[in-house]
Write an enzyme that holds these catalytic residues in place. Structure first.
Site, PDB file in Angstrom:
ATOM      1  N   LYS A  19       0.844  -1.206   0.000  1.00  0.00           N
ATOM      2  CA  LYS A  19       0.000   0.000   0.000  1.00  0.00           C
ATOM      3  C   LYS A  19       0.879   1.256   0.000  1.00  0.00           C
ATOM      4  O   LYS A  19       0.605   2.221  -0.711  1.00  0.00           O
ATOM      5  CB  LYS A  19      -0.925  -0.013   1.225  1.00  0.00           C
ATOM      6  CG  LYS A  19      -2.051  -1.014   1.095  1.00  0.00           C
ATOM      7  CD  LYS A  19      -2.759  -1.313   2.401  1.00  0.00           C
ATOM      8  CE  LYS A  19      -3.705  -2.506   2.199  1.00  0.00           C
ATOM      9  NZ  LYS A  19      -4.245  -3.060   3.424  1.00  0.00           N
TER      10      LYS A  19
ATOM     11  N   GLN B 103      -5.320  -2.000   9.448  1.00  0.00           N
ATOM     12  CA  GLN B 103      -4.805  -3.212   8.794  1.00  0.00           C
ATOM     13  C   GLN B 103      -5.252  -4.443   9.580  1.00  0.00           C
ATOM     14  O   GLN B 103      -5.006  -4.539  10.778  1.00  0.00           O
ATOM     15  CB  GLN B 103      -3.261  -3.137   8.708  1.00  0.00           C
ATOM     16  CG  GLN B 103      -2.625  -4.297   7.985  1.00  0.00           C
ATOM     17  CD  GLN B 103      -3.005  -4.368   6.503  1.00  0.00           C
ATOM     18  OE1 GLN B 103      -3.109  -3.353   5.812  1.00  0.00           O
ATOM     19  NE2 GLN B 103      -3.223  -5.566   5.993  1.00  0.00           N
TER      20      GLN B 103
ATOM     21  N   ASP C 294     -11.725   1.450   3.556  1.00  0.00           N
ATOM     22  CA  ASP C 294     -11.914   0.006   3.410  1.00  0.00           C
ATOM     23  C   ASP C 294     -13.410  -0.332   3.311  1.00  0.00           C
ATOM     24  O   ASP C 294     -13.769  -1.484   3.062  1.00  0.00           O
ATOM     25  CB  ASP C 294     -11.323  -0.736   4.626  1.00  0.00           C
ATOM     26  CG  ASP C 294     -10.032  -1.468   4.267  1.00  0.00           C
ATOM     27  OD1 ASP C 294      -9.728  -1.558   3.064  1.00  0.00           O
ATOM     28  OD2 ASP C 294      -9.349  -1.940   5.188  1.00  0.00           O
TER      29      ASP C 294
END
Ligand code: NAP
Length: 281
Positions: A49, A93, A116
């Site tokens: 990322k 994460q 997300d």
């Protein structure tokens, strides 16, 4: 012999577009990634990322915490990031240590910065066909199918895996395309009988080579999401070498869905940037 779906190529095209767009911005967009612990796979994903953000000109803020961090400390940091006008995306994460409440933490991310698409507000919006952040892997799969002009309307779609990251958001996304959707999971009986009905089969389980050539129908489109590491080697959920002989289109286990997940994440950061800065996109 089935054609390979090239997620790397489409992802590069999307990244190039974002890079050109970002060049015209007065302020650099910013993605904050919160990582807890030192999970080996998470280190790899966070690294990917960061690399993608650097490529397109998005500022990457990596906030790494010790495995023993208190939930309160993470939530306080999220509140600070929510209020920071220069931060456009916040991502937790996964996985995180089991003593922390993952969904409670995610629900503290303000919905506009939840890149997300996992907080309850964005999940509800997707289910109700409203505008919001869409989970990146699911969005990437639909984008790939669109790019390869795969018809979805009226088609039988079978999704193996019902996670909030992949399977569940795909239900809404495929229904929106007027597909007929069946969802399977670890308790599904006679899985192969069901996967064989699929015009489009998406497999997201993390079980090495769960799907072989006898589990699909001739000319099906097969999307392999799973990633398993066995003896240091990476495997998909689909035995690509044998399935590609029967499928019409298939993603490779590396260079298929993975790069699209990252591209969609960058897209979500830009979407939030536009909203926050009230520019058009
Ligand atoms: P997850 O939360 O562990 O969910 C796995 C799902 O698969 C569950 O619904 C589980 O059923 C089902 N399942 C497991 N074994 C099965 C079996 N033998 N038969 C049928 N269903 C089975 O995982 P996830 O987050 O969705 O990720 C799935 C896989 O995709 C992992 O390998 C992950 O690394 C990979 N992934 C890749 C990307 C990418 O960008 N390439 C992105 C996300 C995930 P139950 O619900 O009954 O337990």
């Amino acid at each position: 012999m089935g054609k390979l779906i090239d997620g790397k190529e489409l992802s590069s095209k999307i990244k190039e577009e974002i890079k050109n767009e970002v060049k015209g911005f007065m302020i650099k967009p910013c993605l904050a990634v919160i990582q807890i612990g030192d999970d080996e796979a998470s280190n790899v994903y966070v690294g990917a990322k960061e690399k993608a953000c650097n490529e397109v000109g998005i500022y990457f803020k990596h906030l790494k915490y010790d495995v023993n961090v208190l939930e309160k400390e993470i939530i306080n940091k999220i509140i600070e990031l929510n209020n920071d006008e220069y931060v456009n995306g916040i991502l937790l994460q996964l996985p995180i240590p089991s003593n922390l409440n993952e969904q409670r933490i995610i629900n503290h991310i303000t919905s506009g910065k939840d890149v997300d698409g996992l907080n309850d507000i964005n999940v509800g919006r997707l289910n109700n066909n409203k505008e919001g952040m869409i989970p990146c892997t699911a969005a990437g799969i639909i984008r790939l199918l669109e790019e390869y002009e795969v018809p979805m309307e009226g088609k039988n779609v079978v999704i193996v895996g019902r996670s909030k990251l992949v399977g569940k958001p795909l239900i809404s996304l495929f229904l929106k395309k007027d597909a007929t959707v069946t969802v399977c999971h670890s308790k599904t009986e006679n899985l192969s009988d069901i996967t064989k009905t699929a015009d489009i089969l998406v497999v997201a389980t993390g079980s090495k080579w769960l799907i072989g050539k006898n589990d699909i129908k001739e000319d099906a489109v097969v999307i392999d999401v799973g990633v398993s590491r066995v003896d240091g080697k990476i495997y998909g959920d689909v035995n690509t070498d044998e399935v590609k002989k029967v499928a019409s289109l298939i993603t490779p286990s590396v260079g298929g869905v993975g790069p699209m997940t990252v591209a969609m994440l960058l897209s979500n950061v830009i979407k939030s940037y536009h909203k926050m800065n009230k520019t058009t996109n």
